[in-house]
Design a protein around this motif. Sequence first.
Motif, PDB file in Angstrom:
ATOM      1  N   UNK A   1     -31.376 -72.418  37.330  1.00 44.09           N
ATOM      2  CA  UNK A   1     -32.727 -71.873  37.464  1.00 44.09           C
ATOM      3  C   UNK A   1     -34.032 -72.660  36.677  1.00 44.09           C
ATOM      4  N   UNK A   2     -34.595 -73.440  36.815  1.00 46.96           N
ATOM      5  CA  UNK A   2     -35.776 -73.558  35.906  1.00 46.96           C
ATOM      6  C   UNK A   2     -36.681 -72.868  36.239  1.00 46.96           C
ATOM      7  N   UNK A   3     -37.157 -72.100  37.723  1.00 43.78           N
ATOM      8  CA  UNK A   3     -38.372 -70.934  37.861  1.00 43.78           C
ATOM      9  C   UNK A   3     -37.677 -70.549  38.573  1.00 43.78           C
ATOM     10  N   UNK A   4     -38.245 -69.636  38.650  1.00 41.98           N
ATOM     11  CA  UNK A   4     -37.467 -67.909  39.663  1.00 41.98           C
ATOM     12  C   UNK A   4     -39.290 -66.998  40.341  1.00 41.98           C
ATOM     13  N   UNK A   5     -38.479 -66.326  41.221  1.00 40.71           N
ATOM     14  CA  UNK A   5     -39.329 -65.476  41.639  1.00 40.71           C
ATOM     15  C   UNK A   5     -40.012 -64.757  40.674  1.00 40.71           C
ATOM     16  N   UNK A   6     -41.464 -64.267  40.307  1.00 46.99           N
ATOM     17  CA  UNK A   6     -42.004 -63.993  38.869  1.00 46.99           C
ATOM     18  C   UNK A   6     -41.283 -63.452  38.111  1.00 46.99           C
ATOM     19  N   UNK A   7     -40.480 -64.823  37.059  1.00 44.41           N
ATOM     20  CA  UNK A   7     -40.054 -65.072  36.133  1.00 44.41           C
ATOM     21  C   UNK A   7     -40.897 -66.520  35.770  1.00 44.41           C
ATOM     22  N   UNK A   8     -40.997 -66.891  34.441  1.00 41.78           N
ATOM     23  CA  UNK A   8     -41.346 -67.764  33.505  1.00 41.78           C
ATOM     24  C   UNK A   8     -41.074 -67.575  32.585  1.00 41.78           C
ATOM     25  N   UNK A   9     -39.849 -67.210  32.520  1.00 39.00           N
ATOM     26  CA  UNK A   9     -38.819 -67.345  31.231  1.00 39.00           C
ATOM     27  C   UNK A   9     -37.214 -68.573  31.442  1.00 39.00           C
ATOM     28  N   UNK A  10     -37.270 -68.966  32.456  1.00 40.47           N
ATOM     29  CA  UNK A  10     -36.169 -69.942  33.471  1.00 40.47           C
ATOM     30  C   UNK A  10     -36.739 -71.351  32.538  1.00 40.47           C
ATOM     31  N   UNK A  11     -35.356 -72.302  32.225  1.00 43.32           N
ATOM     32  CA  UNK A  11     -35.791 -73.610  31.945  1.00 43.32           C
ATOM     33  C   UNK A  11     -34.675 -74.551  32.106  1.00 43.32           C
ATOM     34  N   UNK A  12     -33.770 -74.092  33.041  1.00 47.17           N
ATOM     35  CA  UNK A  12     -32.959 -74.387  33.687  1.00 47.17           C
ATOM     36  C   UNK A  12     -31.666 -75.310  33.027  1.00 47.17           C
ATOM     37  N   UNK A  13     -31.804 -74.674  31.668  1.00 47.47           N
ATOM     38  CA  UNK A  13     -30.984 -74.882  30.353  1.00 47.47           C
ATOM     39  C   UNK A  13     -29.913 -74.327  30.315  1.00 47.47           C
ATOM     40  N   UNK A  14     -29.788 -72.669  30.847  1.00 48.59           N
ATOM     41  CA  UNK A  14     -28.770 -71.798  30.806  1.00 48.59           C
ATOM     42  C   UNK A  14     -27.737 -71.698  32.193  1.00 48.59           C
ATOM     43  N   UNK A  15     -26.616 -71.540  32.131  1.00 48.87           N
ATOM     44  CA  UNK A  15     -26.287 -70.685  33.336  1.00 48.87           C
ATOM     45  C   UNK A  15     -26.640 -69.594  33.461  1.00 48.87           C
ATOM     46  N   UNK A  16     -27.486 -68.808  34.592  1.00 49.11           N
ATOM     47  CA  UNK A  16     -27.842 -67.773  34.910  1.00 49.11           C
ATOM     48  C   UNK A  16     -26.716 -67.589  36.675  1.00 49.11           C
ATOM     49  N   UNK A  17     -26.679 -66.173  36.451  1.00 49.62           N
ATOM     50  CA  UNK A  17     -26.370 -65.522  37.946  1.00 49.62           C
ATOM     51  C   UNK A  17     -27.484 -64.559  38.134  1.00 49.62           C
ATOM     52  N   UNK A  18     -26.508 -63.549  39.042  1.00 51.42           N
ATOM     53  CA  UNK A  18     -26.931 -62.864  40.323  1.00 51.42           C
ATOM     54  C   UNK A  18     -25.896 -61.981  41.041  1.00 51.42           C
ATOM     55  N   UNK A  19     -25.789 -60.817  41.466  1.00 49.19           N
ATOM     56  CA  UNK A  19     -25.180 -60.343  41.733  1.00 49.19           C
ATOM     57  C   UNK A  19     -25.479 -58.750  43.058  1.00 49.19           C
ATOM     58  N   UNK A  20     -24.536 -59.072  43.567  1.00 46.22           N
ATOM     59  CA  UNK A  20     -24.270 -58.518  44.265  1.00 46.22           C
ATOM     60  C   UNK A  20     -24.172 -58.121  45.530  1.00 46.22           C
ATOM     61  N   UNK A  21     -24.333 -57.556  47.301  1.00 42.91           N
ATOM     62  CA  UNK A  21     -23.982 -57.861  48.058  1.00 42.91           C
ATOM     63  C   UNK A  21     -24.716 -58.739  48.904  1.00 42.91           C
ATOM     64  N   UNK A  22     -23.990 -60.024  50.229  1.00 45.30           N
ATOM     65  CA  UNK A  22     -24.985 -60.698  50.762  1.00 45.30           C
ATOM     66  C   UNK A  22     -25.014 -59.972  52.408  1.00 45.30           C
ATOM     67  N   UNK A  23     -26.128 -60.411  52.937  1.00 49.13           N
ATOM     68  CA  UNK A  23     -25.608 -60.001  53.959  1.00 49.13           C
ATOM     69  C   UNK A  23     -26.817 -61.149  55.189  1.00 49.13           C
ATOM     70  N   UNK A  24     -26.772 -60.665  56.240  1.00 44.40           N
ATOM     71  CA  UNK A  24     -26.820 -61.998  57.258  1.00 44.40           C
ATOM     72  C   UNK A  24     -28.745 -61.819  56.953  1.00 44.40           C
ATOM     73  N   UNK A  25     -29.221 -62.859  56.882  1.00 42.18           N
ATOM     74  CA  UNK A  25     -30.548 -63.661  56.656  1.00 42.18           C
ATOM     75  C   UNK A  25     -31.155 -62.565  57.938  1.00 42.18           C
ATOM     76  N   UNK A  26     -30.793 -62.131  59.152  1.00 39.27           N
ATOM     77  CA  UNK A  26     -32.095 -62.247  60.036  1.00 39.27           C
ATOM     78  C   UNK A  26     -30.473 -62.098  61.241  1.00 39.27           C
TER      79      UNK A  26
END
Length: 370
Positions: free
Chosen positions: A271-296
């Motif tokens: 990610x080069x940008x994010x939600x309520x983030x200003x420190x993402x630059x697209x230079x690093x491999x990032x991850x999020x974790x959790x349970x996926x769900x049905x969007x609707x």
Amino acid sequence: MRSKIYNAPCERESVRLLRFAAATAALSALAVLAPATASALPAEKKPSPSVVDVHDSELTDKQIRDFWTPERVKEALRNPAKAPATRAARSRTATSPSPSPDLAASAPARGFAADAARSGANTAAGLSVSQEVPAGAGNNIVGKLIYVSPTGELTHCSAASIVSANKNTIWTAGHCVHEGDGSGEAGWSKYVMYYPGYSRGADPVGEWTAARLHAPTAWTQDGDAYEADIAAVVLNPRLDGNLEDVVGYAFGYLFTENRTDYAGAAVMGYPAEGYQRSDLDGERLMYCAGDTTDAFPLNPFDDRIKLDCDMGRGVSGGAFVWGPQNDPRIVGAASHVALDDAGQRVSDDLFSSEHGSYAAALINTVNNEG
């Protein structure tokens, strides 16, 4: 509020049950693991060719490499992909055919040890604020995809190695390879090149050029982000071997209809940008974790996959991964986020198109090419 394509995720309904040991599974899956014996790909039903668009690169390996001067690479890396304004769902005027509704495809991961350590596997569960993936040789399974868009922009997405018959295939988002606007041959990306394991300007195993681009016609013709913002890129082999042999790893996959809930999943990208983030630059491999769900869940015709994650532009095409540490599988790809009418992101929801019959048709097409 409405969901718009924006270079990151997608949603739909469900039928689920299965579990994984959380993001570190994806991380451990990414971390150094001993090679395992490769499993044979299951024989799958060959889809109608009209369900998947295939574009052979008109450029040679040398032409692509010669194009990417250091200056052009830097420009592409500064410019995360912008998905075109397009329909989130198939309209009644959609012209593309649909695959068999019961079409499914699955294959185990390769290169991950059967006795992979599971210590700390649950410590990263529920990370909606993205964090950097710890360093490790296994990180080469994910990488940066740079290309020239049909409008001439030098830009980039995220992608990941996926098990395939040719051992030279990566998985990404449809909007990273085609505009999704019905423009046909003119809508394909050009000068496509992949950097596995990219990190802070370093590419530890070198670059790979694209030989063929694949995307569902539901994306290329109709811009359907509910089911079809997905793509596979077949790379040119190098003198030192195929991508999977050089990298040593490839995610497996599980593509089946009406399944959106995957407990302990992870999404990875740049990610080069994010939600309520200003420190993402697209230079690093990032991850999020959790349970996926049905969007609707109230809409039986919308089986997009949703994961809470603050990653934004640049993570497009990033793999949603689920499964045990010795068998991590791709179940989605970052597609878009929810924006308000002013174009501002309204939540940390990250969406993937449903990875059902369209995803199955796509990987089957690649595997049937020989």
